[in-house]
Write a protein that holds these residues in place. Sequence first.
Motif, PDB file in Angstrom:
ATOM      1  N   PRO A 212       0.981  -1.132   0.139  1.00  0.00           N
ATOM      2  CA  PRO A 212      -0.010   0.014  -0.338  1.00  0.00           C
ATOM      3  C   PRO A 212       1.085   1.117  -0.044  1.00  0.00           C
ATOM      4  CG  PRO A 212       0.240  -0.404   2.203  1.00  0.00           C
ATOM      5  CD  PRO A 212       0.753  -1.725   1.767  1.00  0.00           C
ATOM      6  N   LEU A 213       0.944   2.433  -0.487  1.00  0.00           N
ATOM      7  CA  LEU A 213       1.236   3.733  -0.795  1.00  0.00           C
ATOM      8  C   LEU A 213       0.797   4.422  -0.285  1.00  0.00           C
ATOM      9  CD1 LEU A 213       2.073   3.803  -4.703  1.00  0.00           C
ATOM     10  CD2 LEU A 213       3.575   2.620  -2.590  1.00  0.00           C
ATOM     11  N   ALA A 214       1.543   5.562   0.556  1.00  0.00           N
ATOM     12  CA  ALA A 214       1.316   6.464   0.816  1.00  0.00           C
ATOM     13  C   ALA A 214       1.754   8.120   0.815  1.00  0.00           C
ATOM     14  CB  ALA A 214       1.145   6.285   2.242  1.00  0.00           C
ATOM     15  N   ASP A 215       1.227   9.117   0.660  1.00  0.00           N
ATOM     16  CA  ASP A 215       1.765  10.403   0.437  1.00  0.00           C
ATOM     17  C   ASP A 215       2.905  10.138   1.438  1.00  0.00           C
ATOM     18  OD1 ASP A 215       1.164  13.075  -0.854  1.00  0.00           O
ATOM     19  OD2 ASP A 215       1.404  13.252   1.132  1.00  0.00           O
ATOM     20  N   LEU A 216       3.973  10.754   1.068  1.00  0.00           N
ATOM     21  CA  LEU A 216       5.303  10.837   0.909  1.00  0.00           C
ATOM     22  C   LEU A 216       4.965  11.758   2.323  1.00  0.00           C
ATOM     23  CD1 LEU A 216       8.126   9.999   2.714  1.00  0.00           C
ATOM     24  CD2 LEU A 216       8.827  11.067   0.249  1.00  0.00           C
ATOM     25  N   ASP A 217       4.651  13.186   1.612  1.00  0.00           N
ATOM     26  CA  ASP A 217       4.076  14.397   3.359  1.00  0.00           C
ATOM     27  C   ASP A 217       3.468  13.661   4.023  1.00  0.00           C
ATOM     28  OD1 ASP A 217       5.809  15.971   1.373  1.00  0.00           O
ATOM     29  OD2 ASP A 217       4.643  16.394   0.047  1.00  0.00           O
ATOM     30  N   SER A 218       2.237  14.132   4.128  1.00  0.00           N
ATOM     31  CA  SER A 218       2.101  13.478   4.937  1.00  0.00           C
ATOM     32  C   SER A 218       2.641  12.005   6.122  1.00  0.00           C
ATOM     33  CB  SER A 218       0.846  12.626   4.288  1.00  0.00           C
ATOM     34  OG  SER A 218      -0.261  13.560   3.911  1.00  0.00           O
ATOM     35  N   SER A 219       2.788  11.381   5.288  1.00  0.00           N
ATOM     36  CA  SER A 219       3.741  10.375   6.024  1.00  0.00           C
ATOM     37  C   SER A 219       4.645  10.812   6.889  1.00  0.00           C
ATOM     38  CB  SER A 219       4.220   9.363   5.470  1.00  0.00           C
ATOM     39  OG  SER A 219       4.926   7.951   5.647  1.00  0.00           O
ATOM     40  N   LEU A 220       5.503  11.131   7.092  1.00  0.00           N
ATOM     41  CA  LEU A 220       6.593  12.255   6.943  1.00  0.00           C
ATOM     42  C   LEU A 220       5.958  13.163   8.471  1.00  0.00           C
ATOM     43  CD1 LEU A 220       8.992  13.492   3.785  1.00  0.00           C
ATOM     44  CD2 LEU A 220       9.488  11.735   5.712  1.00  0.00           C
ATOM     45  N   GLU A 221       4.545  14.174   8.139  1.00  0.00           N
ATOM     46  CA  GLU A 221       4.304  14.536   9.244  1.00  0.00           C
ATOM     47  C   GLU A 221       3.359  13.466  10.253  1.00  0.00           C
ATOM     48  OE1 GLU A 221       3.481  17.993  10.928  1.00  0.00           O
ATOM     49  OE2 GLU A 221       4.372  18.283   8.920  1.00  0.00           O
ATOM     50  N   HIS A 222       3.149  12.825  10.011  1.00  0.00           N
ATOM     51  CA  HIS A 222       2.546  11.939  10.926  1.00  0.00           C
ATOM     52  C   HIS A 222       3.562  11.666  11.730  1.00  0.00           C
ATOM     53  CE1 HIS A 222      -0.762  10.952   8.064  1.00  0.00           C
ATOM     54  NE2 HIS A 222      -1.081  11.947   9.107  1.00  0.00           N
ATOM     55  N   ASN A 223       5.077  10.906  11.019  1.00  0.00           N
ATOM     56  CA  ASN A 223       6.239  10.166  11.713  1.00  0.00           C
ATOM     57  C   ASN A 223       6.880  11.160  12.535  1.00  0.00           C
ATOM     58  OD1 ASN A 223       7.109   7.499  11.160  1.00  0.00           O
ATOM     59  ND2 ASN A 223       5.919   7.843   9.644  1.00  0.00           N
ATOM     60  N   ILE A 224       6.466  12.865  12.534  1.00  0.00           N
ATOM     61  CA  ILE A 224       7.004  13.382  12.982  1.00  0.00           C
ATOM     62  C   ILE A 224       6.396  13.366  14.209  1.00  0.00           C
ATOM     63  CG2 ILE A 224       7.552  15.960  13.322  1.00  0.00           C
ATOM     64  CD1 ILE A 224       8.514  15.515  10.053  1.00  0.00           C
ATOM     65  N   ASN A 225       4.631  14.324  14.158  1.00  0.00           N
ATOM     66  CA  ASN A 225       4.454  14.208  15.197  1.00  0.00           C
ATOM     67  C   ASN A 225       4.389  12.432  16.327  1.00  0.00           C
ATOM     68  OD1 ASN A 225       3.319  16.374  14.276  1.00  0.00           O
ATOM     69  ND2 ASN A 225       1.778  15.413  13.159  1.00  0.00           N
ATOM     70  N   ALA A 226       4.346  12.209  15.855  1.00  0.00           N
ATOM     71  CA  ALA A 226       4.010  10.316  16.990  1.00  0.00           C
ATOM     72  C   ALA A 226       5.841  10.718  17.680  1.00  0.00           C
ATOM     73  CB  ALA A 226       4.442   9.299  15.550  1.00  0.00           C
ATOM     74  N   PHE A 227       6.914  10.742  16.587  1.00  0.00           N
ATOM     75  CA  PHE A 227       7.948  10.770  17.241  1.00  0.00           C
ATOM     76  C   PHE A 227       8.699  12.032  18.469  1.00  0.00           C
ATOM     77  CE2 PHE A 227      13.096  11.527  17.672  1.00  0.00           C
ATOM     78  CZ  PHE A 227      13.183  10.264  17.945  1.00  0.00           C
ATOM     79  N   THR A 228       7.513  12.714  18.612  1.00  0.00           N
ATOM     80  CA  THR A 228       7.553  14.442  18.841  1.00  0.00           C
ATOM     81  C   THR A 228       6.593  14.032  20.399  1.00  0.00           C
ATOM     82  OG1 THR A 228       8.101  15.954  16.999  1.00  0.00           O
ATOM     83  CG2 THR A 228       7.279  16.787  19.581  1.00  0.00           C
ATOM     84  N   ALA A 229       6.078  13.234  20.245  1.00  0.00           N
ATOM     85  CA  ALA A 229       5.121  13.016  21.631  1.00  0.00           C
ATOM     86  C   ALA A 229       6.174  11.937  21.689  1.00  0.00           C
ATOM     87  CB  ALA A 229       3.432  12.698  20.776  1.00  0.00           C
ATOM     88  N   MET A 230       6.622  10.913  21.596  1.00  0.00           N
ATOM     89  CA  MET A 230       7.503  10.004  22.772  1.00  0.00           C
ATOM     90  C   MET A 230       8.295  10.577  23.344  1.00  0.00           C
ATOM     91  SD  MET A 230       7.808   6.438  20.041  1.00  0.00           S
ATOM     92  CE  MET A 230       8.089   7.588  18.393  1.00  0.00           C
ATOM     93  N   MET A 231       8.823  11.430  22.333  1.00  0.00           N
ATOM     94  CA  MET A 231      10.244  12.266  23.024  1.00  0.00           C
ATOM     95  C   MET A 231       9.737  13.360  24.227  1.00  0.00           C
ATOM     96  SD  MET A 231      12.218  13.818  19.728  1.00  0.00           S
ATOM     97  CE  MET A 231      13.253  14.229  20.413  1.00  0.00           C
ATOM     98  N   GLU A 232       8.816  13.722  23.642  1.00  0.00           N
ATOM     99  CA  GLU A 232       8.184  14.738  24.907  1.00  0.00           C
ATOM    100  C   GLU A 232       8.035  14.103  26.391  1.00  0.00           C
ATOM    101  OE1 GLU A 232       4.555  16.551  23.411  1.00  0.00           O
ATOM    102  OE2 GLU A 232       5.598  18.499  22.405  1.00  0.00           O
ATOM    103  N   ALA A 233       6.573  12.639  25.698  1.00  0.00           N
ATOM    104  CA  ALA A 233       6.541  11.507  26.972  1.00  0.00           C
ATOM    105  C   ALA A 233       7.463  11.038  27.861  1.00  0.00           C
ATOM    106  CB  ALA A 233       5.814  10.616  26.770  1.00  0.00           C
ATOM    107  N   ALA A 234       8.826  10.853  27.240  1.00  0.00           N
ATOM    108  CA  ALA A 234      10.017  10.358  27.601  1.00  0.00           C
ATOM    109  C   ALA A 234      10.628  11.100  28.663  1.00  0.00           C
ATOM    110  CB  ALA A 234      11.250  10.080  26.823  1.00  0.00           C
ATOM    111  N   GLY A 235      10.431  12.617  28.034  1.00  0.00           N
ATOM    112  CA  GLY A 235      11.319  13.978  29.586  1.00  0.00           C
ATOM    113  C   GLY A 235       9.991  13.810  30.312  1.00  0.00           C
ATOM    114  N   ALA A 236       8.911  13.764  30.040  1.00  0.00           N
ATOM    115  CA  ALA A 236       7.879  14.077  30.906  1.00  0.00           C
ATOM    116  C   ALA A 236       8.557  13.209  32.934  1.00  0.00           C
ATOM    117  CB  ALA A 236       6.256  14.970  30.609  1.00  0.00           C
ATOM    118  N   GLY A 237       8.671  12.301  31.710  1.00  0.00           N
ATOM    119  CA  GLY A 237       8.631  11.131  32.228  1.00  0.00           C
ATOM    120  C   GLY A 237      10.247  10.887  33.473  1.00  0.00           C
ATOM    121  N   GLY A 238      11.007  11.304  32.798  1.00  0.00           N
ATOM    122  CA  GLY A 238      12.033  11.185  33.331  1.00  0.00           C
ATOM    123  C   GLY A 238      12.929  12.932  34.175  1.00  0.00           C
TER     124      GLY A 238
END
Length: 107
Positions: A81-107
Motif C-alpha cells: 500500500p502506498l501513502a503520500d510521503l509528505d503526510s507520512s513524514l508529518e505523521h512520523n514527526i508528530n509521533a516521534f515528538t510525542a514519544m520524546m515529550e513523554a520520555a522527557g516528562a517521565g524522566g
Amino acid sequence: MRFLIVTTSREAMPVEMVMPAMHGMQAWLEEHRAAGRLVEAWSFAGMPGGGGIAEVSSHEELDQMMAGFPFAQTSYMSIYPLADLDSSLEHNINAFTAMMEAAGAGG
C-alpha cells in the motif's frame, strides 16, 4: 487507494502456455489501464517480471484485479500500500515528538 505491485518469475511456464499468457497479459493491461485501475506498468530489463501502480477504491477491487493476472500461477507477487510521503513524514514527526515529550516528562 494506491498500491505498488511487483512480480517476478517463480518458475518457468510450460512452453505451450507462454504465448497465450503473453497475449492474456496484453489484454489484462489494456482492460485495467482503460478502467483507470492501472496507472503505471513496466517490465524489468533483462529479467522476467515487472510491476505497476494500481489505483483502486478498495482492497477487494485490487483482489479482483489481481485474480485475473495471467502470470499469477508462476510468479511471486508483492503488493505494497502506498501513502503520500509528505503526510507520512508529518505523521512520523508528530509521533516521534510525542514519544520524546513523554520520555522527557517521565524522566
